[in-house]
Design a protein around this motif. Structure first.
Motif, PDB file in Angstrom:
ATOM      1  N   ALA A  60       1.535  29.110  83.913  1.00  0.00           N
ATOM      2  CA  ALA A  60       2.504  29.831  84.736  1.00  0.00           C
ATOM      3  C   ALA A  60       2.781  29.093  86.041  1.00  0.00           C
ATOM      4  N   SER A  77       8.343  34.617  78.875  1.00  0.00           N
ATOM      5  CA  SER A  77       8.096  35.388  80.096  1.00  0.00           C
ATOM      6  C   SER A  77       8.370  36.866  79.854  1.00  0.00           C
ATOM      7  N   GLN A 101       7.330  36.830  84.528  1.00  0.00           N
ATOM      8  CA  GLN A 101       5.952  36.345  84.520  1.00  0.00           C
ATOM      9  C   GLN A 101       5.701  35.586  83.216  1.00  0.00           C
ATOM     10  N   TYR A 102       5.290  34.333  83.317  1.00  0.00           N
ATOM     11  CA  TYR A 102       5.152  33.474  82.148  1.00  0.00           C
ATOM     12  C   TYR A 102       3.910  33.811  81.324  1.00  0.00           C
ATOM     13  N   ASN A 150       5.057  33.653  71.727  1.00  0.00           N
ATOM     14  CA  ASN A 150       5.793  32.468  72.156  1.00  0.00           C
ATOM     15  C   ASN A 150       5.916  31.550  70.944  1.00  0.00           C
ATOM     16  N   HIS A 156      11.808  30.466  76.864  1.00  0.00           N
ATOM     17  CA  HIS A 156      12.347  29.398  77.701  1.00  0.00           C
ATOM     18  C   HIS A 156      12.122  28.070  76.964  1.00  0.00           C
TER      19      HIS A 156
END
Length: 302
Positions: free
Chosen positions: A77, A126, A130-131, A199, A288
């Protein structure tokens, strides 16, 4: 490359590792390959502050961390979207993100592989800005973590056994949550024991981690089971990588997901990269693509 390594003295398997010997091995291997490296051993409460300090440097190529999943997630992060790459020494219980990056699981082989490694760009996700690198989850996952944290364990094997006990306990109470979910703009209301978002989509036939860390899509897993045995079986299938074709699981991919809930309790109701966190009334989850630079073995094939 210029590398700074932070070893969490109390993180994961480093608690029982000779850290002075490990520090010497890291220095020797990286210097052998022509890199400039600094290695610091940090007490657990100071790790976050040291990560933030190093992530703010403008003369650093790689920030490498050794510790559990929390340490890795915090470092990711901190450097996401910056020119600094993340390096991971796998010292956690499962090391799921390190597995995605094809980093060897032992500390010694990992040091050797990373010292001879290369920088690549992979995806990061995220929640409300917040990642996270692995998973965000709502529902039964939070109850599992809350239960596990009440159990006493002092080793990697102990934590794994505590996790199994927590799964059984959470499934026996079968918590159901009503959520409004919006997947790439299409909304629906669901009643489910659990929703997890990864992710990138998990690979099949192994622990739940992504085979392609730059696939560019969120993985969404909605539990449809309503009986305790079905929930327990589906959870075990997910943990062992046999989720494809599971009867009680809906699996989707998306660029963006919105989760809304209306329950009054929000504290410790979600889990992000293994850590409990409060659940916002509206959680916007995004992928992302290529948003994180990472140090990977030179032979990594993704």
């Amino acid at each position: 490359m210029k590398v700074h390594a932070i070893l969490n003295r109390h993180g994961g398997t480093l608690r029982t590792t000779d850290l002075d010997l490990l520090r010497s091995a890291i220095r020797g291997e990286f210097e052998l390959h022509g890199h400039e490296i600094e290695v610091e051993i940090v007490e657990g409460p100071e790790v976050g502050r040291r990560i933030e300090a190093q992530a703010g440097r403008d003369d650093l190529d790689v920030l490498m961390v050794g510790g559990g999943d929390g340490t890795v997630s915090s470092a990711a992060a901190a450097v996401a979207g910056t020119p600094i790459a993340l390096g991971i020494l796998p010292a956690g219980t499962m090391n799921l993100f390190a597995r995605s990056l094809q980093i060897p699981m032992g500390l010694d082989p990992a040091v050797k592989a990373l010292a001879n490694g290369r920088i690549a760009e992979v995806d990061i996700a995220s929640v409300n800005g917040q990642y996270f690198v692995h998973q965000f989850a709502v529902g039964m996952h939070a109850r599992m973590v809350r239960t596990r944290e009440k159990l006493d364990y002092h080793s990697r094997i102990g934590k794994m056994w505590a996790s199994v006990r927590a799964v059984v306990t959470a499934a026996s109470s079968l918590p159901m949550v009503e959520l409004r979910v919006e997947i790439d703009g299409k909304a629906q209301v669901i009643l489910t024991p659990a929703v997890a978002v990864s992710n990138n989509i998990y690979g099949n036939g192994h622990l739940p981690y992504a085979d392609d860390p730059r696939g560019g899509k969120l993985g969404i897993y909605i539990m449809k089971a309503t009986s305790r045995m079905a929930v327990l079986k589906t959870t075990i299938d997910m943990m062992r990588g046999a989720w494809q074709g599971a009867t009680h699981l809906t699996v989707l991919t998306a660029d963006q997901l919105v989760i809304e809930h209306r329950r009054p309790k929000s504290r410790n109701r979600s889990v992000m990269d293994g850590e409990l966190r409060s659940l916002d009334r509206r959680s916007e989850v995004r992928i992302h693509p290529r948003g994180l630079k990472v140090l990977v073995p030179d032979e990594a094939t993704f």
